[in-house]
Design a protein around this motif. Structure first.
Motif, PDB file in Angstrom:
ATOM      1  N   LYS A  33      81.837  46.519  -5.077  1.00 37.68           N
ATOM      2  CA  LYS A  33      81.309  45.739  -3.956  1.00 37.68           C
ATOM      3  C   LYS A  33      82.171  45.876  -2.713  1.00 37.68           C
ATOM      4  O   LYS A  33      81.672  45.800  -1.598  1.00 37.68           O
ATOM      5  N   ALA A  34      83.469  46.073  -2.910  1.00 35.86           N
ATOM      6  CA  ALA A  34      84.370  46.197  -1.761  1.00 35.86           C
ATOM      7  C   ALA A  34      84.155  47.512  -1.015  1.00 35.86           C
ATOM      8  O   ALA A  34      84.513  47.628   0.161  1.00 35.86           O
ATOM      9  N   VAL A  35      83.579  48.516  -1.683  1.00 35.72           N
ATOM     10  CA  VAL A  35      83.385  49.832  -1.081  1.00 35.72           C
ATOM     11  C   VAL A  35      81.961  50.007  -0.571  1.00 35.72           C
ATOM     12  O   VAL A  35      81.742  50.501   0.538  1.00 35.72           O
ATOM     13  N   MET A  36      80.981  49.624  -1.368  1.00 34.63           N
ATOM     14  CA  MET A  36      79.591  49.760  -0.959  1.00 34.63           C
ATOM     15  C   MET A  36      78.777  48.573  -1.464  1.00 34.63           C
ATOM     16  O   MET A  36      79.109  47.968  -2.492  1.00 34.63           O
ATOM     17  N   SER A  37      77.745  48.253  -0.723  1.00 32.69           N
ATOM     18  CA  SER A  37      76.868  47.148  -1.109  1.00 32.69           C
ATOM     19  C   SER A  37      75.969  47.578  -2.267  1.00 32.69           C
ATOM     20  O   SER A  37      75.855  48.764  -2.583  1.00 32.69           O
ATOM     21  N   ARG A  38      75.317  46.597  -2.881  1.00 31.04           N
ATOM     22  CA  ARG A  38      74.392  46.906  -3.966  1.00 31.04           C
ATOM     23  C   ARG A  38      73.257  47.783  -3.462  1.00 31.04           C
ATOM     24  O   ARG A  38      72.789  48.690  -4.163  1.00 31.04           O
ATOM     25  N   TYR A  39      72.816  47.514  -2.250  1.00 32.85           N
ATOM     26  CA  TYR A  39      71.701  48.299  -1.697  1.00 32.85           C
ATOM     27  C   TYR A  39      72.104  49.752  -1.487  1.00 32.85           C
ATOM     28  O   TYR A  39      71.336  50.672  -1.825  1.00 32.85           O
ATOM     29  N   MET A  40      73.300  49.983  -0.957  1.00 29.30           N
ATOM     30  CA  MET A  40      73.753  51.352  -0.751  1.00 29.30           C
ATOM     31  C   MET A  40      74.001  52.049  -2.092  1.00 29.30           C
ATOM     32  O   MET A  40      73.796  53.270  -2.208  1.00 29.30           O
ATOM     33  N   ALA A  41      74.419  51.304  -3.099  1.00 31.11           N
ATOM     34  CA  ALA A  41      74.555  51.886  -4.432  1.00 31.11           C
ATOM     35  C   ALA A  41      73.199  52.342  -4.948  1.00 31.11           C
ATOM     36  O   ALA A  41      73.075  53.427  -5.542  1.00 31.11           O
ATOM     37  N   LYS A  42      72.175  51.539  -4.691  1.00 27.91           N
ATOM     38  CA  LYS A  42      70.803  51.906  -5.087  1.00 27.91           C
ATOM     39  C   LYS A  42      70.358  53.172  -4.361  1.00 27.91           C
ATOM     40  O   LYS A  42      69.772  54.081  -4.969  1.00 27.91           O
ATOM     41  N   VAL A  43      70.647  53.244  -3.066  1.00 29.42           N
ATOM     42  CA  VAL A  43      70.262  54.421  -2.280  1.00 29.42           C
ATOM     43  C   VAL A  43      70.987  55.667  -2.787  1.00 29.42           C
ATOM     44  O   VAL A  43      70.379  56.741  -2.922  1.00 29.42           O
ATOM     45  N   CYS A  44      72.275  55.534  -3.084  1.00 29.59           N
ATOM     46  CA  CYS A  44      73.038  56.677  -3.610  1.00 29.59           C
ATOM     47  C   CYS A  44      72.497  57.115  -4.968  1.00 29.59           C
ATOM     48  O   CYS A  44      72.427  58.322  -5.257  1.00 29.59           O
ATOM     49  N   LYS A 165      73.621  47.718 -16.430  1.00 30.15           N
ATOM     50  CA  LYS A 165      73.139  46.375 -16.112  1.00 30.15           C
ATOM     51  C   LYS A 165      72.906  46.165 -14.621  1.00 30.15           C
ATOM     52  O   LYS A 165      72.241  45.210 -14.230  1.00 30.15           O
ATOM     53  N   ASN A 166      73.496  47.020 -13.794  1.00 27.74           N
ATOM     54  CA  ASN A 166      73.322  46.885 -12.350  1.00 27.74           C
ATOM     55  C   ASN A 166      73.398  48.266 -11.719  1.00 27.74           C
ATOM     56  O   ASN A 166      73.609  49.274 -12.398  1.00 27.74           O
ATOM     57  N   TYR A 167      73.246  48.322 -10.390  1.00 27.10           N
ATOM     58  CA  TYR A 167      73.221  49.596  -9.679  1.00 27.10           C
ATOM     59  C   TYR A 167      74.564  50.322  -9.732  1.00 27.10           C
ATOM     60  O   TYR A 167      74.612  51.553  -9.676  1.00 27.10           O
ATOM     61  N   TYR A 168      75.640  49.564  -9.848  1.00 28.02           N
ATOM     62  CA  TYR A 168      76.953  50.196  -9.933  1.00 28.02           C
ATOM     63  C   TYR A 168      77.116  50.954 -11.258  1.00 28.02           C
ATOM     64  O   TYR A 168      77.729  52.028 -11.296  1.00 28.02           O
TER      65      TYR A 168
END
Length: 340
Positions: A33-44, A165-168
């Motif tokens: 979370k400190a590096v990228m948001s959940r949304y940007m993780a989804k986009v990546c 369990k999540n985008y990360y």
């Protein structure tokens, strides 16, 4: 001469080591979370998914010189196979993905045998019809595909020893999958099959004269592209947990072609650059609203005019010119020293 070769050898291994270190750092630190948001993780994650699909085009277009618009359709085959197996037959996600990839490979091989009876632009037009046919099936076979409503409640990816369990979590898994697929295609370029594909691309008649079965070589390339596309579609299904026919239209296949051309058709790493740019840039350019397509169109025209071989092709040209310039400078300096 030996000193030059040794220096190049050391530089190559240093490049591999640096790339490995960067990959490890990205794997460890990027999905936080400190590096990228959940949304940007989804986009990546979506960028990794598209990259796997585009790798098939690296084989078809970059190595074999065959333009195909079947990528989106084959992604749909992988996605719907995975969704049906997991939701209706309660198959675990990992075996479902494996079955989808195997079935997609067999289906691609059979279709390749038929489609490559056509040559050149006729094959490309036939691949458009093939993708359109698959989209029609996805949209209208209500009992199996759910039609326009699609299939929902697809379970999350479960590797038995690790569950996403999540985008990360998906980021880490898909990042590894992308690296493995990258290495497979990169190695394929140096095999006899890769060289056979290149010879068929450059001169099919000459390739046949050397004993290469051009027809089956192209069929195998179509099969490999189908396998990558099905894997990509399966990854998409378990990531989104829902699929509908819309992502598997012919229009999306054209975008995949632009991705590989943007990065460079002759470069595996270029496919990664093109995939990530075409996935992330639209999200960063949302402030343009309706003007986005105008900028997009101008960008494609600019690419075709000034960088016909893509970003990596342009970088390779600059690098070769720089090397030539350095060699000339060294030769001139050596000539002056001899005169003195």
């Amino acid at each position: 001469m030996n000193l030059t070769k040794k220096r190049e050898f050391n530089l190559t291994h240093f490049g591999y080591l640096l790339a490995a270190v960067i990959c490890v750092l990205v794997f460890i630190f990027a999905p936080q979370k400190a590096v990228m948001s959940r949304y940007m993780a989804k986009v990546c994650n979506e960028g990794f998914i598209y990259f796997v699909a585009v790798l098939g085009l690296c084989v078809m277009l970059g190595m074999g010189g065959q333009v195909t618009f079947s990528t989106a359709g084959m992604m749909g085959v992988g996605a719907y196979t995975t969704a049906i197996l997991t939701t209706r037959f309660e198959v675990d996600t990992l075996p479902a993905i494996f079955i989808a990839v195997v079935m997609g490979g067999i289906f691609s091989f059979v279709m390749g045998l038929a489609l490559f009876r056509l040559k050149g632009s006729y094959f490309s037009f036939a691949s458009i019809g093939f993708t359109t046919l698959l989209y029609t099936i996805f949209s209208n076979w209500m009992d199996v595909t759910g039609g326009p409503d699609g299939i929902s409640r697809i379970p999350k990816l479960d590797l038995y020893f690790f569950e996403c369990k999540n985008y990360y979590d998906y980021f880490r898994v898909y990042f590894i999958v992308a690296i493995i697929c990258f290495l497979i295609v990169q190695r394929m370029r140096k095999t006899s099959f890769g060289r056979a594909l290149a010879s068929v691309r450059d001169n099919e008649i000459a390739a046949r004269s050397f004993g290469i079965n051009a027809y089956m070589t192209k069929v195998y390339s179509f099969t490999i592209a189908g396998i990558f596309a099905c894997l990509s579609g399966a990854m998409y299904a378990v990531h989104a947990n829902y699929i509908s026919p819309e992502p598997f239209k012919y229009d999306q296949s054209a975008i995949y072609l632009i991705m590989v051309m943007l990065g460079g058709v002759d470069s595996t790493f270029g496919a990664f650059i093109g995939s990530m740019l075409m996935t992330i840039l639209p999200e960063k350019m949302r402030f343009l609203e309706s003007y986005y397509k105008l900028v997009y169109g101008v960008g494609v025209i600019f690419l075709m005019v000034f960088m016909p071989m893509g970003i990596m092709g342009f970088a390779s040209t600059i690098r070769n010119k720089f090397r030539t310039f350095v060699k000339r400078k060294k030769a001139a300096a050596a000539g002056k020293a001899e005169v003195q």
